[in-house]
Scaffold this motif. Structure first.
Motif, PDB file in Angstrom:
ATOM      1  N   SER A  31      41.225  35.103  26.443  1.00 37.49           N
ATOM      2  CA  SER A  31      41.884  36.282  27.010  1.00 37.49           C
ATOM      3  C   SER A  31      41.205  36.794  28.275  1.00 37.49           C
ATOM      4  CB  SER A  31      41.911  37.422  25.975  1.00 37.49           C
ATOM      5  OG  SER A  31      40.591  37.857  25.676  1.00 37.49           O
ATOM      6  N   GLY A  32      40.050  36.235  28.647  1.00 33.51           N
ATOM      7  CA  GLY A  32      39.286  36.764  29.772  1.00 33.51           C
ATOM      8  C   GLY A  32      39.997  36.669  31.101  1.00 33.51           C
ATOM      9  N   HIS A  33      40.566  35.510  31.406  1.00 33.22           N
ATOM     10  CA  HIS A  33      41.229  35.345  32.702  1.00 33.22           C
ATOM     11  C   HIS A  33      42.475  36.232  32.788  1.00 33.22           C
ATOM     12  CE1 HIS A  33      38.624  32.035  33.898  1.00 33.22           C
ATOM     13  NE2 HIS A  33      38.746  31.583  32.682  1.00 33.22           N
ATOM     14  N   ASP A  34      43.202  36.331  31.683  1.00 39.02           N
ATOM     15  CA  ASP A  34      44.371  37.207  31.675  1.00 39.02           C
ATOM     16  C   ASP A  34      43.966  38.674  31.811  1.00 39.02           C
ATOM     17  OD1 ASP A  34      46.258  35.210  31.536  1.00 39.02           O
ATOM     18  OD2 ASP A  34      46.439  35.261  29.357  1.00 39.02           O
ATOM     19  N   ALA A  35      42.818  39.043  31.249  1.00 36.78           N
ATOM     20  CA  ALA A  35      42.340  40.422  31.400  1.00 36.78           C
ATOM     21  C   ALA A  35      42.043  40.728  32.863  1.00 36.78           C
ATOM     22  CB  ALA A  35      41.094  40.651  30.543  1.00 36.78           C
ATOM     23  N   VAL A  36      41.418  39.790  33.554  1.00 40.38           N
ATOM     24  CA  VAL A  36      41.141  39.971  34.981  1.00 40.38           C
ATOM     25  C   VAL A  36      42.446  40.057  35.763  1.00 40.38           C
ATOM     26  CG1 VAL A  36      40.151  38.880  37.032  1.00 40.38           C
ATOM     27  CG2 VAL A  36      38.872  38.888  34.878  1.00 40.38           C
ATOM     28  N   ALA A  37      43.380  39.155  35.460  1.00 39.29           N
ATOM     29  CA  ALA A  37      44.669  39.175  36.151  1.00 39.29           C
ATOM     30  C   ALA A  37      45.389  40.505  35.929  1.00 39.29           C
ATOM     31  CB  ALA A  37      45.538  38.020  35.662  1.00 39.29           C
ATOM     32  N   VAL A  52      46.870  34.494  44.401  1.00 40.22           N
ATOM     33  CA  VAL A  52      45.532  34.844  43.893  1.00 40.22           C
ATOM     34  C   VAL A  52      45.239  34.056  42.622  1.00 40.22           C
ATOM     35  CG1 VAL A  52      44.004  36.722  43.198  1.00 40.22           C
ATOM     36  CG2 VAL A  52      45.874  37.168  44.817  1.00 40.22           C
ATOM     37  N   PRO A  53      44.557  32.920  42.710  1.00 37.45           N
ATOM     38  CA  PRO A  53      44.149  32.199  41.503  1.00 37.45           C
ATOM     39  C   PRO A  53      42.963  32.892  40.842  1.00 37.45           C
ATOM     40  CG  PRO A  53      44.141  30.773  43.466  1.00 37.45           C
ATOM     41  CD  PRO A  53      44.193  32.185  43.932  1.00 37.45           C
ATOM     42  N   VAL A  54      43.006  33.038  39.506  1.00 38.89           N
ATOM     43  CA  VAL A  54      41.866  33.589  38.768  1.00 38.89           C
ATOM     44  C   VAL A  54      41.415  32.606  37.681  1.00 38.89           C
ATOM     45  CG1 VAL A  54      42.506  35.982  39.228  1.00 38.89           C
ATOM     46  CG2 VAL A  54      43.335  34.886  37.155  1.00 38.89           C
ATOM     47  N   SER A  78      45.541  31.847  50.151  1.00 37.46           N
ATOM     48  CA  SER A  78      45.124  31.841  48.748  1.00 37.46           C
ATOM     49  C   SER A  78      43.721  32.437  48.673  1.00 37.46           C
ATOM     50  CB  SER A  78      45.131  30.426  48.174  1.00 37.46           C
ATOM     51  OG  SER A  78      44.357  29.549  48.978  1.00 37.46           O
ATOM     52  N   ALA A  79      43.577  33.494  47.880  1.00 35.80           N
ATOM     53  CA  ALA A  79      42.294  34.170  47.706  1.00 35.80           C
ATOM     54  C   ALA A  79      41.870  34.007  46.251  1.00 35.80           C
ATOM     55  CB  ALA A  79      42.410  35.644  48.071  1.00 35.80           C
ATOM     56  N   VAL A  80      40.842  33.219  46.020  1.00 39.76           N
ATOM     57  CA  VAL A  80      40.408  32.872  44.665  1.00 39.76           C
ATOM     58  C   VAL A  80      39.476  33.954  44.126  1.00 39.76           C
ATOM     59  CG1 VAL A  80      39.246  31.139  43.243  1.00 39.76           C
ATOM     60  CG2 VAL A  80      40.572  30.426  45.251  1.00 39.76           C
ATOM     61  N   VAL A  81      39.760  34.454  42.941  1.00 37.46           N
ATOM     62  CA  VAL A  81      38.869  35.388  42.256  1.00 37.46           C
ATOM     63  C   VAL A  81      38.082  34.584  41.221  1.00 37.46           C
ATOM     64  CG1 VAL A  81      38.703  37.448  40.817  1.00 37.46           C
ATOM     65  CG2 VAL A  81      40.413  37.334  42.630  1.00 37.46           C
ATOM     66  N   ILE A  82      36.810  34.329  41.509  1.00 39.36           N
ATOM     67  CA  ILE A  82      35.956  33.525  40.630  1.00 39.36           C
ATOM     68  C   ILE A  82      35.359  34.442  39.574  1.00 39.36           C
ATOM     69  CG2 ILE A  82      33.898  32.077  40.528  1.00 39.36           C
ATOM     70  CD1 ILE A  82      34.491  31.132  43.328  1.00 39.36           C
ATOM     71  N   THR A  83      35.635  34.146  38.308  1.00 39.69           N
ATOM     72  CA  THR A  83      35.230  35.029  37.222  1.00 39.69           C
ATOM     73  C   THR A  83      33.889  34.658  36.604  1.00 39.69           C
ATOM     74  OG1 THR A  83      36.490  33.678  35.642  1.00 39.69           O
ATOM     75  CG2 THR A  83      37.624  35.559  36.644  1.00 39.69           C
ATOM     76  N   ASP A  84      33.293  33.534  36.998  1.00 41.84           N
ATOM     77  CA  ASP A  84      32.053  33.048  36.398  1.00 41.84           C
ATOM     78  C   ASP A  84      30.829  33.429  37.224  1.00 41.84           C
ATOM     79  OD1 ASP A  84      33.354  31.796  34.272  1.00 41.84           O
ATOM     80  OD2 ASP A  84      33.562  29.900  35.343  1.00 41.84           O
TER      81      ASP A  84
END
Length: 372
Positions: A14-20, A108-110, A131-137
């Motif tokens: 659920s982490g990536h969806d939470a960020v999105a 915006v890829p997450v 394209s602006a990538v949001v890196i979650t790691d």
């Protein structure tokens, strides 16, 4: 002026969806329009669910297999290495169809597969908008990196530096993307403190996180260790009902399923024991709760826990004794606890949504679009 954003997430936990979701909320509050899609749904029928099921099974049941996959596909290293380009190629047509239909100013890829997808399309000239990538790691692995992407928004300055060195492309540190309810005083915290006290009066509650899928190594043993050390282990089992039932057999352990009031639970906990350096760990830091990494899942979990500890925002316990010693220090009022809380909160220095809004403004001006 209102702009349009297409956020490409992935239903892996659920982490990536939470960020999105949080990015969408912030951008909408700024007056923009946001559409969201799941990169797994852009793949041909059956492939996305198969990837999700395979990943979940590997980290739950055969972690050594996932460690090997991570080493081969994700960890940086010299020489030719396998990548996800063939998989990303399978999603190109559907993403381009969405772009044509929704006409976003920015994509915006997450998730790292989404970043490979947009990078390929930008490099080939097929994707007409940035394209602006949001890196979650915390640990930026190879699959996040594609030189075709225009911008990378990172959790830390160290991660942004890694991207710039690897790609020679723009990267900035905007901090983690965490919902505002984790920063504000949690209305449910008082209720959770009462519940913790009723469950085990006099014992300090420590939350053990296992992600949305309830995944971890020897969670029952860790729970018993904490209970024997005088703590109340509150294990966040996510949607893993089997794990919750298994842990509930031990009266000294409180096994909790999917919990909607996570801000209240975290705020009432004295510390969090984390195994993945994922979204829950970041939410704990936002809530002002010390985080200790212990028995991290292989691959990105282990790398992330190590990077967090190296930055001084959390601790990494290498064995059971060190875990108890760290918790004894961090749960007690004092300078050590205050330093960790302050270091964690310093991560939240920027706003990824504001940065994306600026990208949208520049892109709209460059293309001469009027916006909505």
């Amino acid at each position: 002026m209102s702009r349009r954003f297409l956020v490409v997430s992935a239903s892996m936990g659920s982490g990536h969806d939470a960020v999105a979701g949080e990015l969408a909320r912030r951008l909408t509050a700024l007056g923009h329009r946001v559409d969201r899609t799941d990169v797994l749904a852009l793949l041909p029928a059956g492939i996305g669910p198969g990837l999700r099921s395979g990943y979940r099974a590997a980290i739950r049941h055969v972690p050594v297999l996932y460690a090997g996959i991570y080493a081969a596909f994700f960890r940086p290293g010299p020489g030719p290495r396998p990548g996800s380009a063939p998989l990303a190629a399978l999603a190109e047509r559907r993403l381009l169809d969405l772009v044509e239909r929704w006409r976003p100013d920015v994509v915006v890829p997450v998730f790292h597969l989404a970043a490979q997808l947009t990078g390929r399309l930008r490099a080939g000239g097929a994707l007409p908008v940035p394209s602006a990538v949001v890196i979650t790691d915390f640990a930026v692995h190879r699959q996040w990196l594609h030189p075709g992407n225009d911008l990378h928004l990172c959790v830390t300055a160290e991660a942004a530096g890694t991207v710039r060195r690897a790609l020679g492309r723009p990267a900035v540190a905007t901090g983690p993307v965490v919902a505002g309810r984790f920063f504000a005083p949690a209305p449910g915290a008082a209720d959770w403190r009462c519940r913790f006290a009723a469950r085990a009066s006099g014992k300090l509650p420590v939350a053990l996180t296992a992600g949305a899928w309830g995944t971890g190594s020897r969670l029952a043993a860790t729970s018993r260790l904490l209970a024997s050390a005088g703590y109340l282990p509150a294990v966040l089992c996510g949607r893993n009902e089997r794990l919750r039932r298994e842990l509930s057999r031990s009266p000294e352990v409180w096994a909790i399923g999917w919990e909607p009031d996570l801000p209240g639970l975290l705020a009432a906990s004295r510390a969090v024991v984390d195994n993945a350096a994922g979204q829950t760990a970041l939410e704990a830091l936002a809530a002002g709760v010390p985080v200790v990494g212990y028995r991290p899942i292989p691959g990105h979990g282990l790398e992330g826990v190590r990077h967090m500890a190296a930055l001084g925002v959390s601790d990494h316990a290498r064995d059971a004794g060190e875990l108890v010693r760290l918790l004894d220090t961090l749960t007690a009022p004092g300078a050590a606890r205050d330093r960790r809380i302050a270091a964690g909160r310093r991560l939240f220095t920027g706003d990824a949504a504001a940065c994306l809004a600026e990208v949208g403004r520049v892109a709209g001006a460059a293309h001469g679009t009027a916006g909505d």
